[in-house]
Design an enzyme around this catalytic site. Structure first.
Site, PDB file in Angstrom:
ATOM      1  N   ARG A  52      35.934  20.551  30.179  1.00 50.37           N
ATOM      2  CA  ARG A  52      36.801  19.392  29.977  1.00 50.37           C
ATOM      3  C   ARG A  52      36.360  18.260  30.903  1.00 50.37           C
ATOM      4  O   ARG A  52      36.082  18.484  32.087  1.00 50.37           O
ATOM      5  CB  ARG A  52      38.274  19.742  30.263  1.00 50.37           C
ATOM      6  CG  ARG A  52      38.952  20.521  29.141  1.00 50.37           C
ATOM      7  CD  ARG A  52      39.054  19.701  27.847  1.00 50.37           C
ATOM      8  NE  ARG A  52      39.644  20.412  26.726  1.00 50.37           N
ATOM      9  CZ  ARG A  52      38.964  21.053  25.771  1.00 50.37           C
ATOM     10  NH1 ARG A  52      37.645  21.093  25.790  1.00 50.37           N
ATOM     11  NH2 ARG A  52      39.604  21.623  24.774  1.00 50.37           N
ATOM     12  N   HIS A  89      30.478  16.389  22.799  1.00 47.98           N
ATOM     13  CA  HIS A  89      31.387  17.538  22.682  1.00 47.98           C
ATOM     14  C   HIS A  89      30.918  18.488  21.567  1.00 47.98           C
ATOM     15  O   HIS A  89      31.620  18.726  20.582  1.00 47.98           O
ATOM     16  CB  HIS A  89      32.826  17.072  22.422  1.00 47.98           C
ATOM     17  CG  HIS A  89      33.855  18.113  22.783  1.00 47.98           C
ATOM     18  ND1 HIS A  89      35.126  17.796  23.189  1.00 47.98           N
ATOM     19  CD2 HIS A  89      33.815  19.474  22.796  1.00 47.98           C
ATOM     20  CE1 HIS A  89      35.826  18.905  23.431  1.00 47.98           C
ATOM     21  NE2 HIS A  89      35.046  19.938  23.193  1.00 47.98           N
ATOM     22  N   GLU A 114      37.811  10.874  24.639  1.00 56.39           N
ATOM     23  CA  GLU A 114      36.735  11.022  23.654  1.00 56.39           C
ATOM     24  C   GLU A 114      37.084  10.250  22.393  1.00 56.39           C
ATOM     25  O   GLU A 114      38.233  10.342  21.941  1.00 56.39           O
ATOM     26  CB  GLU A 114      36.542  12.510  23.344  1.00 56.39           C
ATOM     27  CG  GLU A 114      36.077  13.274  24.589  1.00 56.39           C
ATOM     28  CD  GLU A 114      35.775  14.754  24.332  1.00 56.39           C
ATOM     29  OE1 GLU A 114      36.037  15.236  23.216  1.00 56.39           O
ATOM     30  OE2 GLU A 114      35.272  15.405  25.247  1.00 56.39           O
TER      31      GLU A 114
HETATM   32  C1  MLT Z   1      37.847  24.048  22.526  1.00 59.12           C
HETATM   33  O1  MLT Z   1      38.758  23.721  23.297  1.00 59.12           O
HETATM   34  O2  MLT Z   1      37.968  24.998  21.755  1.00 59.12           O
HETATM   35  C2  MLT Z   1      36.549  23.316  22.534  1.00 59.12           C
HETATM   36  O3  MLT Z   1      36.545  22.261  23.408  1.00 59.12           O
HETATM   37  C3  MLT Z   1      36.050  22.965  21.184  1.00 59.12           C
HETATM   38  C4  MLT Z   1      36.850  21.983  20.410  1.00 59.12           C
HETATM   39  O4  MLT Z   1      37.552  21.152  20.956  1.00 59.12           O
HETATM   40  O5  MLT Z   1      36.823  22.043  19.185  1.00 59.12           O
END
Ligand code: MLT
Length: 324
Positions: free
Chosen positions: A233, A281, A262
């Site tokens: 994060r 990401h 983001e």
């Molecule tokens: C998550 O929290 O699973 C990852 O950061 C991936 C996403 O956000 O899709």
């Protein structure tokens, strides 16, 4: 009874196929929805399925009088206002295992890219140069990897680091030392990890303790030339402090896949620096992971709405006041 399921972020077709089998569900899924579209469609919804783009904040929950469950196809629920959901009797569920391997593999990819300047070499060659000297790197073998956060993903990263013959040290106040020994991870205090690691990779949740933990004072405790990887994060890092660490050379490089907001602004302090690799990401963005998390999220919704079975609930206090 017919339940309405709104899917406001892009999920894999396999998730939609799960819902097709149930006549009790009416599904609205139009790929990635804009905020206004989601606000309009949520009015009818009994369930909401999201990834990280939809912000399930208090205003969205307020607009959802029938909402009973939110299923997050992924791990982090920092895009959901858990307190507001609990107040409104909405169960928030996640799919913690489905993207572990993709994220661990991506982290490893970033570490190799940092060690060997792979993106910079590619950009240089595309720009017409043939420069073998500028991109001389280092081997991972024999280097020390410090893993901050030893949950599922941190441990999978450790396995891969062991295969590369790295020394693996880790910090996690919530995991017993004995559980880490078979994984070849030496549990250490955070300051010791900072002092010993050649590479540091972050795999913690955002909490009051971890927010901004990679700041000037932490960087001052690190080895000169340390390389930092963040596929967890964005808010774990104080971006300005890390940018300064890179500019002074104290930090030898960083690979950043996640940002506090983001998409990040183009003038983000960590975008465009010579020794920083940026990706949008991508850690969980594999077809494998998206099938896993999408299908699991769909089953969570199906079980909750049609059988009253609630699993992977991130706001357990809600279970006392679930609307049925
Ligand atoms: C998550 O929290 O699973 C990852 O950061 C991936 C996403 O956000 O899709």
């Amino acid at each position: 009874m017919t339940y309405h399921v709104l899917i406001s972020d892009s999920v894999d077709q396999a998730a939609l196929d799960v819902f097709k089998g149930s006549s009790a569900l009416q599904v609205t899924a139009n790929g990635q929805m804009k905020r206004e579209e989601t606000l309009a469609a949520i009015v009818e919804a009994d369930a909401l399925v999201i990834r990280s783009a939809t912000k399930a904040d208090a205003a969205l929950l307020e607009a959802a009088p029938h909402l009973k469950v939110i299923a997050r196809a992924g791990v982090g629920v920092d895009n959901v206002d858990l307190d507001a959901a609990t107040r409104r009797g909405v169960a928030v569920m996640n799919t913690p295992g489905g993207n572990t391997i993709s994220t661990a593999e991506f982290t490893f990819g970033l570490m190799l890219a940092l060690a060997r300047h792979i993106p910079q070499g590619d950009a240089s060659l595309r720009g017409g140069a043939w420069d073998r000297k500028a991109f001389s790197g280092l081997e991972l073998k024999g280097k020390t990897l410090g893993i901050v956060g030893l949950g599922r993903i941190g441990r999978e990263v450790a396995k891969r680091a062991n295969a590369f013959e790295m020394t693996v040290i880790g910090f996690d106040p919530y995991i017993e030392t004995a559980a880490l020994v078979p994984l070849g991870i030496e549990k250490v205090a955070l300051d010791e990890l900072y002092a010993r690691a050649d590479f540091i990779t972050l795999h913690s949740l955002i909490t009051d303790e971890t927010r901004g933990m990679i700041n000037a004072s932490a960087i001052a405790k690190m080895k000169s030339g340390v390389r930092i990887i963040n596929a967890a994060r964005g808010a774990l890092i104080n971006d300005r402090d890390l940018a300064q660490g890179i500019q002074t050379g104290k930090v030898g490089g960083a690979a950043i896949d996640v940002y506090e907001f983001e998409p990040p602004p183009q003038d983000h302090p960590l975008i465009g620096l010579k020794n920083v690799i940026n990706t949008p990401h991508l850690a969980a963005s594999t077809s494998d992971a998206q099938i896993n998390v999408g299908v699991e999220a769909a089953h969570l919704v199906l079980d909750a709405l049609t059988s009253g079975v609630y699993q992977n609930v991130c706001n357990p206090a809600v279970l006392d006041k679930i609307k049925k």
